[in-house]
Motif scaffolding. Structure first.
Motif, PDB file in Angstrom:
ATOM      1  N   TRP A 198       0.857  -1.052   0.037  1.00 14.70           N
ATOM      2  CA  TRP A 198      -0.060   0.117  -0.146  1.00 14.70           C
ATOM      3  C   TRP A 198       0.882   1.361  -0.136  1.00 14.70           C
ATOM      4  N   HIS A 199       0.509   2.200  -0.695  1.00 14.95           N
ATOM      5  CA  HIS A 199       1.200   3.542  -1.025  1.00 14.95           C
ATOM      6  C   HIS A 199       0.207   4.465  -0.997  1.00 14.95           C
ATOM      7  N   GLU A 200       0.657   5.636  -0.144  1.00 18.17           N
ATOM      8  CA  GLU A 200      -0.309   6.799  -0.121  1.00 18.17           C
ATOM      9  C   GLU A 200       0.778   8.222  -0.453  1.00 18.17           C
ATOM     10  N   TYR A 201      -0.011   9.187  -1.285  1.00 18.04           N
ATOM     11  CA  TYR A 201       0.728  10.292  -1.775  1.00 18.04           C
ATOM     12  C   TYR A 201      -0.172  11.663  -1.635  1.00 18.04           C
ATOM     13  N   PRO A 202       0.703  12.671  -1.312  1.00 19.09           N
ATOM     14  CA  PRO A 202      -0.068  13.897  -1.270  1.00 19.09           C
ATOM     15  C   PRO A 202      -0.547  14.500  -2.816  1.00 19.09           C
ATOM     16  N   MET A 203      -1.528  13.537  -3.214  1.00 19.54           N
ATOM     17  CA  MET A 203      -2.079  13.987  -4.566  1.00 19.54           C
ATOM     18  C   MET A 203      -3.508  13.930  -4.528  1.00 19.54           C
ATOM     19  N   ALA A 204      -4.221  14.399  -5.694  1.00 18.24           N
ATOM     20  CA  ALA A 204      -5.501  14.340  -5.984  1.00 18.24           C
ATOM     21  C   ALA A 204      -5.794  12.894  -6.597  1.00 18.24           C
ATOM     22  N   HIS A 205      -6.817  13.101  -7.670  1.00 22.41           N
ATOM     23  CA  HIS A 205      -7.147  11.846  -8.442  1.00 22.41           C
ATOM     24  C   HIS A 205      -6.296  11.600  -9.486  1.00 22.41           C
ATOM     25  N   GLU A 206      -5.137  11.418  -9.462  1.00 24.23           N
ATOM     26  CA  GLU A 206      -3.860  11.372 -10.486  1.00 24.23           C
ATOM     27  C   GLU A 206      -2.839  10.370 -10.293  1.00 24.23           C
ATOM     28  N   VAL A 207      -1.750  10.760 -10.984  1.00 26.07           N
ATOM     29  CA  VAL A 207      -0.530   9.881 -10.834  1.00 26.07           C
ATOM     30  C   VAL A 207       0.642  10.677 -10.788  1.00 26.07           C
ATOM     31  N   ASN A 208       1.714  10.477  -9.857  1.00 24.72           N
ATOM     32  CA  ASN A 208       2.639  11.534  -9.804  1.00 24.72           C
ATOM     33  C   ASN A 208       4.093  10.338  -9.868  1.00 24.72           C
ATOM     34  N   MET A 209       5.071  11.067  -9.860  1.00 22.69           N
ATOM     35  CA  MET A 209       6.428  10.438 -10.071  1.00 22.69           C
ATOM     36  C   MET A 209       7.050   9.537  -9.247  1.00 22.69           C
ATOM     37  N   ASP A 210       6.716  10.003  -7.968  1.00 22.57           N
ATOM     38  CA  ASP A 210       7.109   9.228  -6.725  1.00 22.57           C
ATOM     39  C   ASP A 210       6.249   7.808  -6.892  1.00 22.57           C
ATOM     40  N   GLU A 211       4.966   7.634  -6.993  1.00 22.62           N
ATOM     41  CA  GLU A 211       4.249   6.489  -7.411  1.00 22.62           C
ATOM     42  C   GLU A 211       4.483   5.908  -8.602  1.00 22.62           C
ATOM     43  N   ILE A 212       4.988   6.443  -9.803  1.00 24.69           N
ATOM     44  CA  ILE A 212       5.681   5.787 -10.899  1.00 24.69           C
ATOM     45  C   ILE A 212       6.908   4.999 -10.595  1.00 24.69           C
ATOM     46  N   GLN A 213       7.702   5.622  -9.628  1.00 22.84           N
ATOM     47  CA  GLN A 213       9.104   5.100  -9.217  1.00 22.84           C
ATOM     48  C   GLN A 213       8.722   3.941  -8.413  1.00 22.84           C
ATOM     49  N   ALA A 214       7.978   4.041  -7.497  1.00 21.51           N
ATOM     50  CA  ALA A 214       7.377   2.980  -6.694  1.00 21.51           C
ATOM     51  C   ALA A 214       6.915   1.638  -7.500  1.00 21.51           C
ATOM     52  N   LEU A 215       6.042   1.823  -8.465  1.00 18.93           N
ATOM     53  CA  LEU A 215       5.435   0.796  -9.158  1.00 18.93           C
ATOM     54  C   LEU A 215       6.487   0.329 -10.304  1.00 18.93           C
ATOM     55  N   GLN A 216       7.373   1.154 -10.415  1.00 16.00           N
ATOM     56  CA  GLN A 216       8.638   0.495 -11.290  1.00 16.00           C
ATOM     57  C   GLN A 216       9.320  -0.492 -10.615  1.00 16.00           C
ATOM     58  N   HIS A 217       9.663  -0.082  -9.345  1.00 18.88           N
ATOM     59  CA  HIS A 217      10.719  -1.093  -8.566  1.00 18.88           C
ATOM     60  C   HIS A 217       9.544  -2.369  -8.279  1.00 18.88           C
ATOM     61  N   TRP A 218       8.176  -2.231  -8.020  1.00 18.56           N
ATOM     62  CA  TRP A 218       7.350  -3.414  -7.681  1.00 18.56           C
ATOM     63  C   TRP A 218       7.263  -4.303  -9.088  1.00 18.56           C
ATOM     64  N   LEU A 219       6.971  -3.451 -10.093  1.00 10.66           N
ATOM     65  CA  LEU A 219       6.883  -4.318 -11.251  1.00 10.66           C
ATOM     66  C   LEU A 219       8.070  -5.287 -11.738  1.00 10.66           C
ATOM     67  N   VAL A 220       9.274  -4.655 -11.623  1.00 14.14           N
ATOM     68  CA  VAL A 220      10.346  -5.379 -11.595  1.00 14.14           C
ATOM     69  C   VAL A 220      10.569  -6.532 -10.966  1.00 14.14           C
ATOM     70  N   GLN A 221      10.423  -6.458  -9.632  1.00 18.32           N
ATOM     71  CA  GLN A 221      10.336  -7.292  -8.567  1.00 18.32           C
ATOM     72  C   GLN A 221       9.286  -8.421  -8.864  1.00 18.32           C
ATOM     73  N   THR A 222       8.051  -7.944  -9.351  1.00 21.69           N
ATOM     74  CA  THR A 222       7.106  -9.031  -9.662  1.00 21.69           C
ATOM     75  C   THR A 222       7.472  -9.959 -10.791  1.00 21.69           C
ATOM     76  N   LEU A 223       7.686  -9.214 -11.814  1.00 23.87           N
ATOM     77  CA  LEU A 223       7.819  -9.834 -13.053  1.00 23.87           C
ATOM     78  C   LEU A 223       9.117 -10.686 -13.092  1.00 23.87           C
ATOM     79  N   THR A 224      10.215 -10.216 -12.353  1.00 22.52           N
ATOM     80  CA  THR A 224      11.352 -11.215 -12.624  1.00 22.52           C
ATOM     81  C   THR A 224      10.941 -12.368 -11.669  1.00 22.52           C
ATOM     82  N   ALA A 225      10.377 -12.242 -10.681  1.00 24.40           N
ATOM     83  CA  ALA A 225       9.831 -13.432  -9.640  1.00 24.40           C
ATOM     84  C   ALA A 225       9.141 -14.317 -10.531  1.00 24.40           C
ATOM     85  N   ALA A 226       8.309 -13.861 -11.413  1.00 26.17           N
ATOM     86  CA  ALA A 226       7.572 -14.874 -12.458  1.00 26.17           C
ATOM     87  C   ALA A 226       8.043 -15.572 -13.565  1.00 26.17           C
ATOM     88  N   ALA A 227       9.507 -14.871 -13.793  1.00 27.33           N
ATOM     89  CA  ALA A 227      10.309 -15.563 -14.950  1.00 27.33           C
ATOM     90  C   ALA A 227      10.385 -16.999 -14.688  1.00 27.33           C
TER      91      ALA A 227
END
Length: 227
Positions: A198-227
């Motif tokens: 779970w991640h919370e950010y000081p933003m409205a109904h949108e996407v911000n760069m901190d969120e994208i970076q956290a998502l990027q890290h999670w996707l790399v971990q998750t997809l490489t684990a699925a390999a």
């Protein structure tokens, strides 16, 4: 019904798929810039990636005066837990399941190497579909959304995705999907035993760069684990 899709591919026979579902009134183009901002180099070196961005059907949306627009289901009330469009949700669930099935049927990418991701209504469809899908998925990503038909999830969920990792992010100032609705969804998912990042950010109904970076890290971990 066949959905219009935008499809991006890093090599001829990619090993992984990321399916991205947009929010109310948008279309498949909406998250192309977000996808392009993700640095998934470790995933690409392990076999390449397909990104599929479908556009929802055009339907009348009650809360917008019955105007027709791209939507995964109708919104009938400002309180998203009231008068939910169960039939519309289930119809779009079938469309999303077909997208997942197509990845294996046409591209040889099995569900366990597919991440389902969505924003707002797309988040709702990601959780709705992913928790009920009968085969294991690599992961679920929900941005600025909620768990629809919350009270039916426990009875209808599939054991295949009981341990599938889930990434959820939300803005503390979101005035569209209120933080309380998102946190109620989080509480129910955790009560049912799902592993939610779970991640919370000081933003409205949108996407911000901190969120994208956290998502990027999670996707790399998750997809490489699925390999």
């Amino acid at each position: 019904m066949n959905l219009e899709t935008i499809e991006l591919q890093t090599r001829e026979a990619p090993r992984f798929s990321l399916l991205v579902l947009h929010g109310l009134g948008a279309d498949g183009n909406d998250f192309v810039p977000v996808v392009q901002a993700l640095d998934l180099t470790p995933v690409l070196t392990q076999g390449g990636l397909r990104v599929v961005l479908p556009s929802a059907p055009e339907i009348p949306v009650t809360i917008n005066g019955g105007m027709r627009m791209r939507a995964w289901y109708d919104i009938r009330h400002g309180d998203l837990s009231q008068r939910e469009d169960a039939d519309g949700l289930r119809a779009s669930q079938a469309l999303v399941e077909e997208l997942i099935d197509r990845e294996e049927r046409e591209f040889g990418i099995p569900p366990e190497r597919v991440v389902l991701m969505g924003f707002s209504q797309g988040c709702a469809m990601t959780l709705m579909t992913g928790l009920r899908y009968p085969k294991r998925l690599a992961g679920l990503v929900g941005l600025s959304g909620y768990l629809p038909l919350l009270d039916t999830t426990e009875a209808q969920r599939s054991p295949a995705n009981a341990t599938t990792p889930i990434f959820l992010a939300h803005g503390t100032g979101d005035g569209v999907v209120l933080p309380a609705r998102a946190k109620a969804s989080l509480a129910e998912l955790r009560r049912l035993g799902y592993a939610v990042d779970w991640h919370e950010y000081p933003m409205a109904h949108e996407v911000n760069m901190d969120e994208i970076q956290a998502l990027q890290h999670w996707l790399v971990q998750t997809l490489t684990a699925a390999a």
